[in-house]
Design an enzyme around this catalytic site. Structure first.
Site, PDB file in Angstrom:
ATOM      1  N   ARG A  20       0.850  -1.192   0.000  1.00 17.03           N
ATOM      2  CA  ARG A  20       0.000   0.000   0.000  1.00 17.03           C
ATOM      3  C   ARG A  20       0.886   1.243   0.000  1.00 17.03           C
ATOM      4  O   ARG A  20       1.666   1.459   0.922  1.00 17.03           O
ATOM      5  CB  ARG A  20      -0.913  -0.012   1.225  1.00 17.03           C
ATOM      6  N   SER A  29     -12.978  -3.340  -0.643  1.00 14.78           N
ATOM      7  CA  SER A  29     -13.322  -2.801   0.678  1.00 14.78           C
ATOM      8  C   SER A  29     -14.828  -2.598   0.786  1.00 14.78           C
ATOM      9  O   SER A  29     -15.466  -2.103  -0.150  1.00 14.78           O
ATOM     10  CB  SER A  29     -12.615  -1.471   0.924  1.00 14.78           C
ATOM     11  N   LYS A  64      -5.190   4.947   9.098  1.00 18.29           N
ATOM     12  CA  LYS A  64      -5.853   5.519   7.927  1.00 18.29           C
ATOM     13  C   LYS A  64      -6.830   6.569   8.434  1.00 18.29           C
ATOM     14  O   LYS A  64      -7.920   6.253   8.884  1.00 18.29           O
ATOM     15  CB  LYS A  64      -6.568   4.415   7.138  1.00 18.29           C
TER      16      LYS A  64
END
Length: 214
Positions: free
Chosen positions: A40, A109, A138
């Site tokens: 990521r 997601s 996040k």
């Protein structure tokens, strides 16, 4: 393609800009039993992402663990990664599948009931319930945490593997597995640990002892 085991996904921490530290933690996670690596990178440029992906692919190949790229289908294609994980505002699943082909892993997601139903209809390989608990990793554009109640609501709606992410650590991982998840995905639980390999082993042991669904 390796056998896909969704029990423990290490999502790499893009706040670690030093490559030596970054790949040391990544390899520690592999040594400790991470079953999937999700690369990521939200802020680096394309060439830096590509270079990290190449090295991550080589490490994952050595440990026979799948590498999934977060969001960037171009990077996944360029390094021949095992798949991608996409969010609700990324490229549509149907187009991602068209580009990647039938054999690659594609995860999506999900943060609400309707998204889980859509993912089931699309035949997505797995869904990531995000966030399951509150997280500081996040920070932007996060949906409210779903909690165990949300996991139990979504589980009957999706027939393939479910991985939960967000605020997961040793003390709550077992509850997630007991309530229907096939695995957990973590960032800071491993990347910020004093001993990342040991932390990974401990998490994996908890998951396996709880009896995750493959």
């Amino acid at each position: 393609m390796y056998r896909v085991d969704y029990s423990l996904v290490y999502v790499t921490d893009d706040s670690i800009t030093d490559d030596t530290a970054f790949f040391k933690i990544l390899e520690d996670a592999l040594k400790g039993g991470a079953s999937i690596i999700q690369l990521r990178e939200k802020s680096c440029n394309t060439i830096s992402f590509y270079n990290r992906a190449l090295k991550a692919k080589a490490l994952c190949y050595a440990y026979r663990v799948p590498l999934i790229i977060n969001d960037r289908i171009d990077i996944a294609l360029a390094v021949e990664a095992d798949g991608v994980h996409i969010g609700q505002t990324d490229m549509p699943y149907s187009k991602a599948r068209e580009l990647l082909g039938a054999t690659k892993i594609i995860g999506l997601s999900v943060s609400k009931r309707e998204q889980a139903i859509e993912a089931e209809n699309l035949k997505v390989d797995y869904i990531g319930i995000s966030p399951i608990f509150n997280t500081s990793t996040k920070k932007s554009d996060l949906a409210p945490s779903l909690g165990i109640k949300g996991l139990k609501m979504i589980r009957p709606l999706f027939s393939k593997p479910i991985v939960c992410i967000g605020g997961i650590h040793q003390k709550n991982a077992a509850d997630i597995i007991k309530n229907g998840a096939n695995g957990v995905a973590v960032i800071s639980a491993i990347s910020k640990a004093k001993y990342p390999e040991k932390e990974t082993k401990n998490l994996k042991e908890i998951i396996c002892q709880t009896g995750f669904i493959q």
